[in-house]
Motif scaffolding. Structure first.
Motif, mmCIF file in Angstrom:
data_model
loop_
_atom_site.group_PDB
_atom_site.id
_atom_site.type_symbol
_atom_site.label_atom_id
_atom_site.label_comp_id
_atom_site.label_asym_id
_atom_site.label_seq_id
_atom_site.Cartn_x
_atom_site.Cartn_y
_atom_site.Cartn_z
ATOM 1 N N GLY A 14 56.855 1.888 17.184
ATOM 2 C CA GLY A 14 55.982 1.232 18.133
ATOM 3 C C GLY A 14 55.158 2.172 18.992
ATOM 4 N N HIS A 15 55.423 3.474 18.919
ATOM 5 C CA HIS A 15 54.729 4.419 19.797
ATOM 6 C C HIS A 15 53.969 5.515 19.049
ATOM 7 C CE1 HIS A 15 57.407 2.528 22.727
ATOM 8 N NE2 HIS A 15 56.638 3.033 23.673
ATOM 9 N N LEU A 16 54.059 5.542 17.734
ATOM 10 C CA LEU A 16 53.303 6.547 16.992
ATOM 11 C C LEU A 16 51.826 6.200 17.006
ATOM 12 C CD1 LEU A 16 55.451 7.436 13.861
ATOM 13 C CD2 LEU A 16 54.960 8.868 15.824
ATOM 14 N N ARG A 17 50.995 7.156 17.369
ATOM 15 C CA ARG A 17 49.554 6.947 17.417
ATOM 16 C C ARG A 17 48.842 8.195 16.889
ATOM 17 N NH1 ARG A 17 51.533 2.852 18.489
ATOM 18 N NH2 ARG A 17 51.059 1.306 20.120
ATOM 19 N N GLY A 18 47.627 7.998 16.401
ATOM 20 C CA GLY A 18 46.755 9.112 16.044
ATOM 21 C C GLY A 18 47.346 10.031 14.994
ATOM 22 N N ARG A 19 47.299 11.326 15.284
ATOM 23 C CA ARG A 19 47.725 12.348 14.324
ATOM 24 C C ARG A 19 49.194 12.193 13.946
ATOM 25 N NH1 ARG A 19 45.675 17.262 12.838
ATOM 26 N NH2 ARG A 19 44.030 17.053 14.415
ATOM 27 N N PHE A 20 50.049 11.855 14.925
ATOM 28 C CA PHE A 20 51.474 11.713 14.633
ATOM 29 C C PHE A 20 51.729 10.557 13.673
ATOM 30 C CE2 PHE A 20 51.474 13.866 18.779
ATOM 31 C CZ PHE A 20 52.275 14.954 18.467
ATOM 32 N N ALA A 21 50.988 9.470 13.821
ATOM 33 C CA ALA A 21 51.134 8.354 12.894
ATOM 34 C C ALA A 21 50.701 8.745 11.488
ATOM 35 C CB ALA A 21 50.316 7.160 13.383
ATOM 36 N N LEU A 22 49.634 9.533 11.374
ATOM 37 C CA LEU A 22 49.170 9.989 10.061
ATOM 38 C C LEU A 22 50.191 10.918 9.410
ATOM 39 C CD1 LEU A 22 45.396 10.662 10.827
ATOM 40 C CD2 LEU A 22 46.365 8.786 9.488
ATOM 41 N N ILE A 23 50.772 11.805 10.212
ATOM 42 C CA ILE A 23 51.792 12.709 9.679
ATOM 43 C C ILE A 23 52.999 11.920 9.188
ATOM 44 C CG2 ILE A 23 53.423 14.537 10.286
ATOM 45 C CD1 ILE A 23 51.314 15.664 12.169
ATOM 46 N N GLU A 24 53.404 10.918 9.967
ATOM 47 C CA GLU A 24 54.551 10.103 9.573
ATOM 48 C C GLU A 24 54.266 9.351 8.284
ATOM 49 O OE1 GLU A 24 57.435 6.750 9.597
ATOM 50 O OE2 GLU A 24 55.255 6.676 9.568
ATOM 51 N N GLN A 25 53.035 8.838 8.140
ATOM 52 C CA GLN A 25 52.658 8.141 6.915
ATOM 53 C C GLN A 25 52.630 9.095 5.725
ATOM 54 O OE1 GLN A 25 48.937 6.198 7.711
ATOM 55 N NE2 GLN A 25 49.790 4.889 9.317
ATOM 56 N N ALA A 26 52.147 10.324 5.959
ATOM 57 C CA ALA A 26 52.108 11.307 4.878
ATOM 58 C C ALA A 26 53.515 11.675 4.430
ATOM 59 C CB ALA A 26 51.351 12.550 5.336
ATOM 60 N N VAL A 27 54.421 11.837 5.381
ATOM 61 C CA VAL A 27 55.813 12.157 5.040
ATOM 62 C C VAL A 27 56.446 11.003 4.277
ATOM 63 C CG1 VAL A 27 58.106 12.546 6.028
ATOM 64 C CG2 VAL A 27 56.140 13.777 6.945
ATOM 65 N N ALA A 28 56.191 9.768 4.722
ATOM 66 C CA ALA A 28 56.776 8.612 4.057
ATOM 67 C C ALA A 28 56.218 8.428 2.649
ATOM 68 C CB ALA A 28 56.533 7.356 4.892
ATOM 69 N N SER A 29 54.934 8.742 2.450
ATOM 70 C CA SER A 29 54.331 8.577 1.122
ATOM 71 C C SER A 29 54.842 9.609 0.130
ATOM 72 C CB SER A 29 52.806 8.665 1.222
ATOM 73 O OG SER A 29 52.404 9.949 1.666
ATOM 74 N N ARG A 30 55.292 10.750 0.629
ATOM 75 C CA ARG A 30 55.890 11.788 -0.231
ATOM 76 C C ARG A 30 57.306 12.070 0.260
ATOM 77 N NH1 ARG A 30 50.874 13.861 1.405
ATOM 78 N NH2 ARG A 30 49.249 13.715 -0.188
ATOM 79 N N ALA A 31 58.077 11.020 0.440
ATOM 80 C CA ALA A 31 59.374 11.135 1.111
ATOM 81 C C ALA A 31 60.314 12.089 0.386
ATOM 82 C CB ALA A 31 60.006 9.756 1.233
ATOM 83 N N LEU A 32 60.431 11.943 -0.918
ATOM 84 C CA LEU A 32 61.357 12.786 -1.677
ATOM 85 C C LEU A 32 60.977 14.256 -1.552
ATOM 86 C CD1 LEU A 32 63.717 13.023 -3.669
ATOM 87 C CD2 LEU A 32 62.078 12.684 -5.527
ATOM 88 N N THR A 33 59.688 14.561 -1.720
ATOM 89 C CA THR A 33 59.231 15.946 -1.623
ATOM 90 C C THR A 33 59.397 16.497 -0.215
ATOM 91 O OG1 THR A 33 57.611 15.544 -3.372
ATOM 92 C CG2 THR A 33 57.279 17.488 -1.999
ATOM 93 N N ALA A 34 59.050 15.687 0.781
ATOM 94 C CA ALA A 34 59.137 16.144 2.169
ATOM 95 C C ALA A 34 60.570 16.458 2.555
ATOM 96 C CB ALA A 34 58.554 15.081 3.102
ATOM 97 N N VAL A 35 61.502 15.582 2.194
ATOM 98 C CA VAL A 35 62.909 15.822 2.524
ATOM 99 C C VAL A 35 63.434 17.032 1.756
ATOM 100 C CG1 VAL A 35 65.227 14.844 2.447
ATOM 101 C CG2 VAL A 35 63.296 13.399 3.077
ATOM 102 N N MET A 36 63.095 17.127 0.488
ATOM 103 C CA MET A 36 63.583 18.224 -0.338
ATOM 104 C C MET A 36 63.092 19.572 0.189
ATOM 105 S SD MET A 36 63.077 18.770 -4.431
ATOM 106 C CE MET A 36 61.311 18.881 -4.249
ATOM 107 N N VAL A 37 61.803 19.655 0.538
ATOM 108 C CA VAL A 37 61.253 20.915 1.044
ATOM 109 C C VAL A 37 61.907 21.298 2.363
ATOM 110 C CG1 VAL A 37 59.164 21.976 1.978
ATOM 111 C CG2 VAL A 37 59.055 20.722 -0.173
ATOM 112 N N SER A 38 62.132 20.320 3.228
ATOM 113 C CA SER A 38 62.764 20.633 4.520
ATOM 114 C C SER A 38 64.175 21.167 4.329
ATOM 115 C CB SER A 38 62.798 19.374 5.392
ATOM 116 O OG SER A 38 63.725 18.433 4.912
#
Length: 270
Positions: free
Chosen positions: A146-170
């Motif tokens: 409910g509070h993600l806005r702007g750049r942070f919301a885009l980053i969260e969407q990018a992480v969610a769209s590549r969830a497996l890769t993002a988690v694996m790389v981290s």
């Protein structure tokens, strides 16, 4: 006295004004019980505050208690027959309490050898990571969504769209705090299946490398320790490269497209 023909339009205007006033009242709608609509937002904020306090408290406790290699080795050695169970359960609890998984892998390799130590620690790490993810999802997801806005919301969407890769790389980067990231992923829209698979795939190489380092150190084998150290360094470099490649593919064009309507709306309202 007004004529009947003039009272009709007057009544219509009065009803129209009353209707506009009802729709303009904040927090009240026709048929509402009168309760303020922000109670769910307040509850989400309270849960998120509890999550922050929990993670901060666990981190502080870990810093003060400072579990050492010698202490962990003594604790598992004194268990004898149930040492593998102690290793799994202890790893799960310590990972949820923000203890570095690299330390646990090193101790597991020193106690049980590279393969057995990796298996025990990895099992505990997966249990602890699952527990932390569930706590983060329960306490923090509603507030963050409910509070993600702007750049942070885009980053969260990018992480969610590549969830497996993002988690694996981290998981491949030793410098990324494993424990904190478990709770953080729970607050995002990353699916549990992708989180679990990415954690498993990404945690296996580092767990094996640090367990091999611990086993070589315990045996006093400098050659094996050197090879394990090279493997740890290679994982760090590979994880850094993967992070850079993921960062380059962040959705910058979407950010511009989303910012344009805001500027046009603000200009039109003046």
């Amino acid at each position: 006295m007004p004529s009947p023909s003039s009272t009709g339009p007057a009544r219509s205007v009065t009803r129209l004004v009353r209707g506009l006033r009802r729709t303009a009242r904040p927090g009240r709608r026709e048929g509402d019980s009168g309760r303020p609509p922000n109670r769910s937002a307040t509850a989400a904020a309270v849960r998120f505050g509890l999550l922050v306090v929990l993670v901060a408290g666990l981190g502080l406790t870990t810093l003060l208690a400072h579990p050492s290699r010698r202490g962990l080795l003594h604790a598992v050695h004194s268990s004898h027959l149930v040492a593998p169970l102690v290793a799994v359960v202890g790893s799960a609890i310590l990972v949820a309490a923000l203890t570095p998984r690299t330390l646990l892998s090193f101790v597991g390799g020193a106690l049980f050898g590279t393969l057995a130590g990796s298996a025990y620690v990895l099992a505990g790490v997966m249990v602890g990571a699952t527990l932390a993810f569930g706590v983060g999802r329960l306490l923090g997801r509603d507030f963050v969504s409910g509070h993600l806005r702007g750049r942070f919301a885009l980053i969260e969407q990018a992480v969610a769209s590549r969830a497996l890769t993002a988690v694996m790389v981290s998981r491949l980067i030793p410098l990324v705090p494993f424990g904190i990231s478990n709770y953080t992923f729970g607050t995002t829209s990353v699916g549990f299946g992708s989180y679990l698979a990415g954690t498993l795939i990404g945690a296996v190489p580092a767990t094996l490398a640090y367990a091999a380092l611990g086993a070589a150190t315990m045996k006093g084998d400098p050659a094996a320790a050197t090879y394990a150290g090279i493997a740890v360094g290679g994982l760090a470099v590979g994880g850094a490269i993967g992070t850079y490649l993921v960062w380059r593919r962040r959705p910058r064009h979407q950010e511009r497209q989303r910012s344009e309507p805001v500027v046009l709306t603000a200009t039109g309202s003046d």
